[in-house]
Design a protein around this motif. Structure first.
Motif, PDB file in Angstrom:
ATOM      1  N   GLY A 118     -51.914  15.662 -25.814  1.00  0.00           N
ATOM      2  CA  GLY A 118     -51.159  15.604 -26.390  1.00  0.00           C
ATOM      3  C   GLY A 118     -51.483  13.984 -27.480  1.00  0.00           C
ATOM      4  O   GLY A 118     -51.596  12.887 -25.927  1.00  0.00           O
TER       5      GLY A 118
ATOM      6  N   HIS B 108     -46.008  13.679 -28.569  1.00  0.00           N
ATOM      7  CA  HIS B 108     -45.948  13.894 -29.933  1.00  0.00           C
ATOM      8  C   HIS B 108     -47.146  15.812 -28.833  1.00  0.00           C
ATOM      9  O   HIS B 108     -48.340  14.974 -28.202  1.00  0.00           O
ATOM     10  CB  HIS B 108     -47.302  13.303 -30.950  1.00  0.00           C
ATOM     11  CG  HIS B 108     -47.137  13.431 -31.743  1.00  0.00           C
ATOM     12  ND1 HIS B 108     -46.575  14.529 -33.013  1.00  0.00           N
ATOM     13  CD2 HIS B 108     -45.244  12.939 -32.536  1.00  0.00           C
ATOM     14  CE1 HIS B 108     -46.021  13.045 -33.624  1.00  0.00           C
ATOM     15  NE2 HIS B 108     -44.684  12.899 -33.604  1.00  0.00           N
ATOM     16  N   GLU B 110     -50.247  18.119 -29.324  1.00  0.00           N
ATOM     17  CA  GLU B 110     -51.048  19.306 -29.980  1.00  0.00           C
ATOM     18  C   GLU B 110     -51.496  19.513 -29.377  1.00  0.00           C
ATOM     19  O   GLU B 110     -52.222  20.708 -30.131  1.00  0.00           O
ATOM     20  CB  GLU B 110     -52.236  17.519 -30.299  1.00  0.00           C
ATOM     21  CG  GLU B 110     -51.493  16.967 -31.251  1.00  0.00           C
ATOM     22  CD  GLU B 110     -52.687  15.539 -30.897  1.00  0.00           C
ATOM     23  OE1 GLU B 110     -53.302  16.131 -30.033  1.00  0.00           O
ATOM     24  OE2 GLU B 110     -52.728  14.675 -31.487  1.00  0.00           O
ATOM     25  N   ASN B 111     -51.097  20.435 -28.337  1.00  0.00           N
ATOM     26  CA  ASN B 111     -52.154  21.223 -27.820  1.00  0.00           C
ATOM     27  C   ASN B 111     -50.955  21.941 -26.277  1.00  0.00           C
ATOM     28  O   ASN B 111     -50.876  20.941 -26.077  1.00  0.00           O
ATOM     29  CB  ASN B 111     -53.126  21.437 -27.471  1.00  0.00           C
ATOM     30  CG  ASN B 111     -54.143  22.165 -27.967  1.00  0.00           C
ATOM     31  OD1 ASN B 111     -54.139  23.495 -27.549  1.00  0.00           O
ATOM     32  ND2 ASN B 111     -55.209  22.221 -28.720  1.00  0.00           N
TER      33      ASN B 111
END
Ligand SMILES: [Mn+2]
Ligand SMILES: [Mn+2]
Ligand SMILES: [Zn+2]
Ligand SMILES: [Zn+2]
Lengths: 124, 124
Positions: A118, B108, B110-111
Motif C-alpha cells: 500500500g 494505507h 491496498e493488498n
DNA sequence: ATAATATTGCAATGTTGTTGCAATAAATTA
DNA sequence: TAATTTATTGCAACAACATTGCAATATTAT
C-alpha cells in the motif's frame, strides 16, 4: 566452511543497516560505494541469511528483499511479523506486529511470508 | 473493453475450478487439454483478476499463483486470508483463516499477501 | 454479410536470480 | 615472514518467470 571477513560483506551489511529497512539486490548495488558484482551480492546476502544475520522477504513484485534480523541465530528463526511494501517509495519495512494464525491439523508450517502492500506514512 | 467469450478462457477457468486450488501458469498449461500460448494464459489470468474472478498470490518461490475468488467483484476484493504452499506436492491452497493485523497510523493497505510454507496434510 | 475490436500466437525482450570455473584474497600454519 | 589452504569473488553463461509489440484471427454487434 568458516566465514571470512571481506570488504564486500562489510559494505553490504553497512548499506542495509544505514537504510534501516529491507533492501533488494539492485537497491543495495545502487547505494553501495564500491563496485560489487551482482552474483556476489546475492551470495553475500544468502550467506547472511544462513547465519541468521538477515532474513529474506518475498514481496508482491516477486522480488527478494533482505532485512536485518532481530534476535535470530542459525537455529532460532522468528520472522513471524508483518512487512509493509510501499508502492510509492518502493521501500519494504518490517512491522512490529506479530503474525498470528492457526492452521488445520496435519499441516506443518516451516516459513511465514506476510507482506502488506500500500502507501506508507511518509508517502500518504 | 467489453470481454468476449473464448474457448481459451473457458478452458483455463475449467482447469482451475477442477483443481480446487491455486495454480501457476505452467501448471495450468500442463493440465489443459487444448494448446494455448504461454503469453495468452497470462493475459487471460490477469484479466480474470481484474474482473474479480481470480486472485493472485505470490509464493515464496516468487511465482504467481491464481486462485478462484469467493465473494469478490471488481470493486470489493477481500483476499485477507492465509495461503499454504506445500514444499512437497508444490500445491498452493487458500486457507479459511482470516488475516488479522493492525498497522501504524498513516499507513494505507491496498493488498495482502500472506503465504505459509511447509508440508501439507496429505504429504505429512 | 459487414464492421469494429477484443483476443490470440509468435517472437522478442525484460527482469530476477543462480551456477560453473578460474582468479583472488583472507586466515591458518610453518 | 613465507607458504599453504580454501573461502570469496568476478565474469559469463544460463535458467526461470513474466511481459510486450505486432500482425493475424475470432467474437460480437450492426
Ligand atoms: Mn522482517
Ligand atoms: Mn486465496
Ligand atoms: Zn512510501
Ligand atoms: Zn503437499
Amino acid at each position: 566452511m568458516k566465514r571470512r571477513n571481506t570488504p564486500t560483506k562489510e559494505a553490504v551489511l553497512s548499506v542495509i543497516t544505514k537504510a534501516g529497512q529491507a533492501m533488494s539486490q539492485d537497491a543495495i548495488e545502487g547505494e553501495i560505494s564500491i563496485d560489487i558484482n551482482r552474483a556476489t551480492i546475492y551470495r553475500v546476502l544468502n550467506r547472511f541469511c544462513e547465519d541468521g544475520v538477515l532474513h529474506k522477504v518475498i514481496a508482491e513484485d516477486g522480488k527478494q528483499y533482505f532485512a536485518l534480523c532481530d534476535g535470530c541465530d542459525e537455529t532460532h528463526q522468528m520472522h513471524q511479523h508483518f512487512h509493509f511494501k510501499c508502492t510509492v517509495c518502493e521501500t519494504l519495512e518490517c512491522l512490529p506486529n506479530e503474525v498470528n494464525f492457526s492452521i488445520p491439523n496435519g499441516y506443518h508450517v516451516e516459513n511465514v511470508n506476510c507482506v502488506l502492500t500500500g502507501v506508507c506514512k511518509k508517502c500518504s
